[in-house]
Design an enzyme around this catalytic site. Structure first.
Site: not given
Length: 803
Positions: A476, A597
């Site tokens: 990211v 997650d």
């Protein structure tokens, strides 16, 4: 009569220890609302004729003198709003001597630091006792059923304590009772029907507990009831219609933050004298009845967070004195009644997140954009310019278009022949090309796209200096598309990772229709070829300027941007935000979405510290899991991270709601203890869940994040841990040297209750058995309940006085 009275004079200092000897004939003594401190002189017992002793709202500490039991003529003892009882582990023993005061009518002990279990002999207080105030202390245990023997009680205040267990049915024997305050405790079980016997009751406060079951119909027998507050509990079922027939209800009627179902009956219009109706945050359905307009003196109407449908009642315009209307987060349709703009007393109107349509009025409350909220109603138009709504010209033009309806029908009929022919040709073509298309990846349909070049430039060529995070499916980057635009977050998929291409398509399809304030919003996507000729896929999200929860929890000492840490209220808000997002994914999406997650680095914070759940790179629509992954559900990383992943995942269990709940529970425990589930102390079967469960409630101060504690409690907790280390005791066991580190003068009752309640939720969510874990909807409600109770106490100032 010998009287001494100096109230409200801002006097300081201590009272002379010989005051009772100096004034032996004293009959009334009142020094309330000053700043006196120190202990209460024992010598008051020498003033044997003393009838009224008022010392409220000072700073007195220590014990209540047992010698007060010798004051046989004492009928009023007012000691509320002090710091009495601050130095003893169990300091309610003074009540026993007070049973000798046979004339006692008013006993005020509220907002002090009394703790321990309320003894049964409290029922031996004078038979003339009419007012008993014990609220705002740290009294624990069950409410004694013997209180029902105080037959002359008019006011019973046990609010803001730590009482547990059920509400005794014996309280129904207090036939003269006018005010019953049991709110802000930890009471459970059902509301006893015997409360219906209290026909003289004016006020009933049962809010902020853990009460279950239905609202008893028998409450309608309390014909003098003016205030009814049973908010912030776990009540279910429908609201009895009979309660709406209580014409005496005039101050407050609230059942908010429960699990109530059913319709709002037309009988609500019978509450002609009611000031406030709050039924928000329940599961109420159906239409809002037109009879609501009959509540002529209504000033506050709160119905948000339900499932009301249909149109807004036109009769709302009849509520000439209404000031506050909240219908947000329902399923309301139709237009906004224009007459609402004529309600001159209306200062706040929240209609957000419904499905309203049509033109917004311009006058009245609609002219003040700070007083009106219309977000989430995409079909609204017009209104004042500052609302930034679409114009209504298209809506008006539709009326003109209907004039050509007949012509349109004719054209359609003529064209149908040609369409039929084209359809036949297309069918043949599709059959011939079916084999070829079945091997192609699904398309992104309506998602807007952005070029690789723009993303390359926005991230400085995907420079390492712009990298803000990595995961199993990619990296990211922070990016700036244009100088004047806000930053973006670009998630570049690692296409060498097995299944990444399919992950990209699945994530786009999962996210494009997902809309929730606590989920990171997808802005656009890119499916292209990079400058090296390799396949490139990326998602573009909102940029969260405050970073991840992980950094705020664990990097406070290393990064000046996070040096202040997170306070208790911020952590509560974040926990609620995350719970709301997961609840939405589990229960409110068109298709069930499992996150898989959930952990602190996947919780991002915006500039207002609102939490947004991110990283759906490993999320899948459950209905498409098998077909989309072709049996790859066991791929590394797809079932969470060590420490946060549910134990059943290690044994091959499929991703589930319960697995997300487990991860959420661990996240909550980490937020409020400051310990990662992967810390070195956790090995074998000793984990974060057990660490907290074994410590509560006695050793709360030792396990909670020290930044959430007052300094004294923090220092003592550190001392205790050092002693444990010296004794080679690394678990949460006892030591040979006892130090008072629990409740008491180090941590206030409301802080203790708040922390215990939150950690209990974390424990309940992270239980080993999936079937025993909480539902996320219940988690959200419980946390909102805890936060509201904490805020209300802080705002009232009671929390500060008990510190």
């Amino acid at each position: 009569m010998v009287s001494f009275a100096i109230p409200e004079n801002q006097l300081k200092g201590t009272l002379p220890p010989t005051i009772g000897l100096t004034l032996p004939n004293l009959q009334e003594f009142y020094v309330g609302d000053n700043e006196f401190s120190g202990v209460i002189p024992q010598s008051f017992s020498n003033a044997s004729r003393l009838q009224a002793l008022g010392m409220d709202n000072n700073n007195f500490s220590g014990e209540v003198p047992a010698s007060f039991g010798r004051l046989r003529e004492l009928w009023w003892l007012g000691l509320s709003d002090n710091s009495l009882g601050s130095h003893l582990p169990n300091n309610l023993d003074f009540i026993a001597p007070l049973t000798n005061c046979s004339q006692m009518q008013v006993l005020g002990l509220s907002t002090n630091k009394f703790k321990g279990v309320l003894p049964n002999y409290v029922a031996n207080l004078s038979s003339t006792l009419s007012n008993l105030y014990l609220g705002g202390n740290q009294i624990s245990g069950n409410i004694p059923s013997a209180l029902g023997n105080l037959a002359n009680l008019i006011v019973l205040g046990l609010d803001l304590n730590l009482f547990v267990g059920v509400i005794p049915t014996s309280l129904g024997k207090l036939k003269k009772l006018q005010a019953l305050h049991l709110d802000m405790n930890m009471l459970s079980g059902k509301i006893p029907t015997s409360i219906g016997n209290l026909t003289q009751l004016f006020e009933l406060y049962l809010s902020d507990n853990k009460l279950e079951g239905s609202v008893p119909m028998k409450i309608a027998d309390c014909h003098n009831l003016q205030t009814l507050d049973i908010s912030n509990n776990r009540l279910t079922g429908e609201i009895p219609r009979e309660i709406f027939l209580l014409s005496s209800l005039s101050t407050l009627f609230t059942l908010s933050h429960n699990l109530l179902t059913g319709h709002l009956p037309a009988e609500v219009g019978k509450l002609k004298n009611i000031h406030t109706i709050d039924l928000s945050e329940n599961n109420l359905t159906g239409k809002i009845p037109e009879t609501i307009g009959d509540c002529q003196v209504l000033e506050f109407l709160l119905l948000q967070g339900n499932s009301f449908e249909g149109t807004l009642p036109s009769t709302l315009a009849s509520l000439k004195g209404v000031q506050y209307l909240d219908f947000s987060r329902n399923n309301l349709t139709g237009e906004i009644p224009k007459d609402l703009q004529n309600l001159h007393s209306l200062v706040y109107l929240n209609l957000s997140f419904n499905d309203l349509e049509g033109e917004v009025p311009n006058d009245g409350v609609f002219h003040n954009i700070s007083g009106v909220s219309l977000a989430g109603n995409t079909k609204l138009c017009g209104g004042v310019p500052k609302l930034h709504l679409q114009t209504c010209s298209e809506t008006r033009s539709k009326k003109g278009k209907t004039k050509g309806l007949k012509l349109t029908i004719i054209i359609v009929l003529v064209a149908s022949f040609f369409l039929f022919s084209i359809g036949f040709i297309m069918l043949c073509w599709r059959r011939s090309s079916q084999r070829q298309t079945t091997v192609m990846l699904p398309k992104l349909s309506v998602l807007s796209k952005i070029s690789y070049k723009r993303l390359f430039e926005a991230t400085n060529g995907f420079s390492s200096s712009m990298l803000i995070g990595t995961g199993s499916f990619g990296s990211v980057y922070k990016g700036i598309l244009d100088r004047e635009e806000n930053p973006i977050a670009v998630k570049v998929l690692n296409l060498k990772q097995k299944g990444a291409g399919k992950s990209f398509i699945a994530e786009c399809n999962a996210l494009r229709n997902v809309r929730h304030r606590n989920l990171v919003k997808i802005l656009t996507c890119c499916s292209s070829i990079d400058y090296k000729g390799d396949e490139f896929k990326a998602l573009v999200f909102e940029y969260m300027s405050s970073g991840s929860l992980e950094k705020w929890l664990h990097l406070a000492s290393n990064d000046e941007n996070y040096s202040t840490g997170l306070n208790l209220l911020q952590r509560l808000n974040i926990a609620i935000d995350v719970a709301s997002a997961i609840h939405y994914l589990h229960d409110d999406c068109d298709q069930l979405i499992i996150h898989r997650d959930l952990k602190p680095c996947n919780v991002l914070l915006d500039n207002e510290m609102v939490a947004h759940v991110s990283d759906f790179g490993i999320a899948r629509l459950v209905s498409n899991t098998i077909s989309s992954m072709n049996g790859q559900t066991s791929t590394t990383g797809l079932k969470g991270t060590i420490g946060y992943a549910a134990p059943e995942y290690a044994m091959g269990g499929e991703p589930s709601r319960e697995g997300d709940v487990y991860s959420y529970g661990i996240l909550v425990l980490e937020m409020f203890t400051g310990k990662r589930p992967t810390d070195e102390i956790f090995e074998d079967d000793f984990n974060l869940h057990n660490f907290v469960a074994m410590a509560l409630p006695e050793r709360l101060v030792e396990i909670v994040d020290s930044s959430l504690l007052p300094r004294e409690a923090e220092e003592n907790a550190l001392m205790r841990r050092e002693l444990d280390a010296r004794n080679n005791n690394n678990n949460i066991g006892g030591t040979e040297i006892e130090i008072e580190v629990g409740l008491g003068n180090q941590i206030s009752a409301h802080l203790w209750k708040c922390l215990i309640s939150v950690l209990e939720i974390g424990i309940a969510c992270s239980k080993e058995s999936p079937n025993e874990r909480m539902k996320m909807g219940n988690v959200t409600r419980e946390l909102q309940h805890i936060r509201n109770a904490y805020i209300s106490i802080e705002n009232s100032g009671q929390g500060r006085r008990t510190n």
